[in-house]
Design a protein around this motif. Structure first.
Motif, PDB file in Angstrom:
ATOM      1  N   ALA B 193       0.928  -1.275  -0.045  1.00  0.00           N
ATOM      2  CA  ALA B 193      -0.100  -0.010   0.051  1.00  0.00           C
ATOM      3  C   ALA B 193       0.974   1.271   0.055  1.00  0.00           C
ATOM      4  CB  ALA B 193      -0.937   0.297   1.270  1.00  0.00           C
ATOM      5  N   ASP B 194       1.920   1.149   0.686  1.00  0.00           N
ATOM      6  CA  ASP B 194       2.793   2.644   0.825  1.00  0.00           C
ATOM      7  C   ASP B 194       3.511   2.700  -0.543  1.00  0.00           C
ATOM      8  OD1 ASP B 194       4.005   0.319   1.684  1.00  0.00           O
ATOM      9  OD2 ASP B 194       5.437   0.996   2.814  1.00  0.00           O
ATOM     10  N   ASP B 195       3.843   1.720  -1.192  1.00  0.00           N
ATOM     11  CA  ASP B 195       4.531   1.760  -2.648  1.00  0.00           C
ATOM     12  C   ASP B 195       3.206   2.657  -3.507  1.00  0.00           C
ATOM     13  OD1 ASP B 195       6.794   0.790  -1.545  1.00  0.00           O
ATOM     14  OD2 ASP B 195       6.319  -1.216  -2.236  1.00  0.00           O
ATOM     15  N   VAL B 196       1.971   1.903  -3.384  1.00  0.00           N
ATOM     16  CA  VAL B 196       1.075   2.624  -4.198  1.00  0.00           C
ATOM     17  C   VAL B 196       1.006   3.977  -3.953  1.00  0.00           C
ATOM     18  CG1 VAL B 196      -1.281   2.317  -4.377  1.00  0.00           C
ATOM     19  CG2 VAL B 196      -0.305   0.439  -4.354  1.00  0.00           C
ATOM     20  N   VAL B 197       1.132   4.247  -2.622  1.00  0.00           N
ATOM     21  CA  VAL B 197       0.930   6.010  -2.334  1.00  0.00           C
ATOM     22  C   VAL B 197       2.081   6.602  -2.945  1.00  0.00           C
ATOM     23  CG1 VAL B 197       0.820   7.467  -0.602  1.00  0.00           C
ATOM     24  CG2 VAL B 197      -0.425   5.382  -0.405  1.00  0.00           C
ATOM     25  N   ALA B 198       3.156   6.074  -2.916  1.00  0.00           N
ATOM     26  CA  ALA B 198       4.157   6.622  -3.481  1.00  0.00           C
ATOM     27  C   ALA B 198       4.231   6.758  -4.765  1.00  0.00           C
ATOM     28  CB  ALA B 198       5.553   6.020  -3.048  1.00  0.00           C
ATOM     29  N   ILE B 199       3.606   6.000  -5.844  1.00  0.00           N
ATOM     30  CA  ILE B 199       3.666   5.752  -7.012  1.00  0.00           C
ATOM     31  C   ILE B 199       2.541   6.645  -7.485  1.00  0.00           C
ATOM     32  CG2 ILE B 199       3.005   4.644  -9.067  1.00  0.00           C
ATOM     33  CD1 ILE B 199       4.322   1.985  -7.585  1.00  0.00           C
ATOM     34  N   VAL B 200       1.384   6.728  -6.959  1.00  0.00           N
ATOM     35  CA  VAL B 200       0.382   7.830  -7.165  1.00  0.00           C
ATOM     36  C   VAL B 200       0.969   9.172  -7.014  1.00  0.00           C
ATOM     37  CG1 VAL B 200      -1.777   8.513  -6.536  1.00  0.00           C
ATOM     38  CG2 VAL B 200      -1.352   6.176  -6.843  1.00  0.00           C
ATOM     39  N   SER B 201       1.681   9.593  -5.971  1.00  0.00           N
ATOM     40  CA  SER B 201       2.086  10.715  -5.485  1.00  0.00           C
ATOM     41  C   SER B 201       3.051  11.062  -6.535  1.00  0.00           C
ATOM     42  CB  SER B 201       2.900  10.915  -4.044  1.00  0.00           C
ATOM     43  OG  SER B 201       1.835  10.455  -3.317  1.00  0.00           O
TER      44      SER B 201
END
Lengths: 215, 215
Positions: B193-201
């Motif tokens: 999930a935190d990688d998803v947030v980093a990629i979307v950001s």
């Protein structure tokens, strides 16, 4: 410039991430209850281990992480964690800290990287020891002023070098410059090292999924 | 399909991340020394807070994170952390756990989100309470089978909803489907999930840096 994929079709990448901890402690005498305050910000490096090696319900078997520890009297030391061989890797910082702490405390004999448990090895050395270990490999340095990752040609065997929250030490930078390492950037904002790892991994995943295609 | 940017030139995004913890505890009785084992994997959600709000030496003032806690007898509860108002946010898991623990233990009075310290608020409610709080906002659901993030039209005011390591609970999914939330995917691999947030950001950062341009 169009994105370029210079890998033959069907070749999956093997990716290495080299994280340089300018003050991260090379000895195991840090406290799990206060990692940021007692380890020279080893916590920054540990988060990169998770981002590089762990995916949902699995490990990236094609990824390797090197934590270059330049802090304290026994530095430099480097911990290598190899996704192809490591077992029971947990994502939380405390578990990762415990793993690195045990690795740094383990007895070792011999030169070069010595495996202290499956997939985890330690060497008394820094960037030079890592470069020797990498062998045939294209080296990239993450740099805010570098070329855009999305438009860069990325080799199948790539090593991505990044600094911690303090950026690079001069000696490491000079060593990488001398090597002709290419500078690449993940985007317009300066983000944490683990976010950089996540973004680079995503780009490589996309190219692996569509080899030869423009992402 | 070409990437689309449907924002007027010069409009910076305000981004919200809504992370749904299927079993993440809604009460403060978890142990900092064993977060994964005692908190219903709140650690997964905490790592998303770092990825969403912290950049190198700074805070993302244009970002908000909602942690939807569906675990335990007092659930649902949601903790909101607003980058525009929060202070002294530290990146390590233990510090973030302490912040959420204190927020969950703080006395509250009133309906809706109640601020328990600057930038940190708690509500007795889950996804519905978040949707009410978001107001005018386009909702996206992160889903492996969704449209590619890079090719998706992204609104200036976007809320990105994601599950934890267990994915979505059925009730939340049904609620978001009913709302017509668009499904988007960050790439070919299922990542944390935190990688998803980093990629979307990263994608949003790129579009903010070149408004109107194709990224």
């Amino acid at each position: 410039m169009e994105p370029i994929d210079d890998r033959p079709s069907g070749v999956r990448s093997r990716r290495s991430f080299v994280v340089i901890g300018a003050r991260a402690t090379a000895s195991p005498d840090f406290r799990l209850a206060d990692l940021p305050g007692t380890s020279g910000r080893l916590d920054v490096l540990l988060r990169c281990v998770r981002a590089a090696l762990l995916v949902s319900h699995g490990l990236r078997r094609d990824a390797v992480v090197y934590l270059v520890l330049l802090g304290g009297p026994v530095a430099p030391r480097t911990v290598r964690i190899d996704g192809a061989a490591v077992r029971f890797l947990r994502p939380d910082e405390r578990s990762l800290a415990l793993l690195v702490q045990k690795a740094l405390a383990a007895p070792r004999a011999g030169d070069g990287f010595v495996e202290v448990r499956s997939g985890v090895a330690v060497v008394d050395g820094g960037v030079d020891a890592v470069l020797l270990d990498l062998g045939e490999c294209t080296v990239y340095v993450l740099d805010e002023r570098g070329d855009d990752l999305r438009e860069a040609a990325l080799a199948a065997q790539g090593a991505f070098v990044l600094g911690d929250h303090r950026g690079f030490d001069e000696a490491s930078r000079a060593r990488l410059d001398a090597l002709g390492a290419r500078r690449i950037s993940v985007g317009p904002r300066s983000v944490h090292a683990d976010d950089v790892v996540a973004i680079v991994s995503n780009e490589l995943d996309r190219r692996d999924a569509a080899p030869g295609a423009r992402p």
